[in-house]
Design a protein around this motif. Structure first.
Motif, PDB file in Angstrom:
ATOM      1  N   ALA A 193     -10.872 -10.651  13.083  1.00 16.44           N
ATOM      2  CA  ALA A 193     -11.930  -9.881  12.428  1.00 16.44           C
ATOM      3  C   ALA A 193     -12.884  -9.370  13.506  1.00 16.44           C
ATOM      4  O   ALA A 193     -12.797  -9.757  14.673  1.00 16.44           O
ATOM      5  CB  ALA A 193     -12.673 -10.767  11.434  1.00 16.44           C
ATOM      6  N   ASN A 194     -13.798  -8.529  13.129  1.00 17.12           N
ATOM      7  CA  ASN A 194     -14.743  -7.966  14.088  1.00 17.12           C
ATOM      8  C   ASN A 194     -15.807  -8.956  14.545  1.00 17.12           C
ATOM      9  O   ASN A 194     -16.695  -8.605  15.306  1.00 17.12           O
ATOM     10  CB  ASN A 194     -15.425  -6.725  13.495  1.00 17.12           C
ATOM     11  N   ARG A 195     -15.731 -10.165  14.091  1.00 16.99           N
ATOM     12  CA  ARG A 195     -16.681 -11.182  14.564  1.00 16.99           C
ATOM     13  C   ARG A 195     -15.888 -12.342  15.158  1.00 16.99           C
ATOM     14  O   ARG A 195     -14.745 -12.579  14.802  1.00 16.99           O
ATOM     15  CB  ARG A 195     -17.575 -11.655  13.430  1.00 16.99           C
TER      16      ARG A 195
END
Length: 72
Positions: free
Chosen positions: A33-35
């Motif tokens: 994910a983007n985190r």
């Protein structure tokens, strides 16, 4: 690479290829994910990609899928 990460990476490669064709490229960041919610898993993927196989930042998804299926 642990089996669950390997299976997740193969599924992502399959999805990217189905969406954009055999020539689509990706980086190991595509597996996350983007985190950064699992730094250990991210480092495991980065180590496999960068240290173990000395791959470029972007590689063809088909090449990565083939490597993963071969157990490399």
């Amino acid at each position: 690479m642990r089996p669950d990460l390997r299976q997740k990476a193969i599924a992502i490669c399959d999805r990217k290829i189905a969406q954009k064709g055999e020539s689509v490229g990706l980086s190991f960041y595509a597996f996350f994910a983007n985190r950064n919610d699992d730094p250990d898993l991210l480092m495991e993927a980065a180590t496999w990609w960068i240290k173990t196989h000395q791959l470029d930042h972007f590689e063809k998804a088909a090449k990565i899928r083939e490597m993963l299926h071969a157990g490399r």
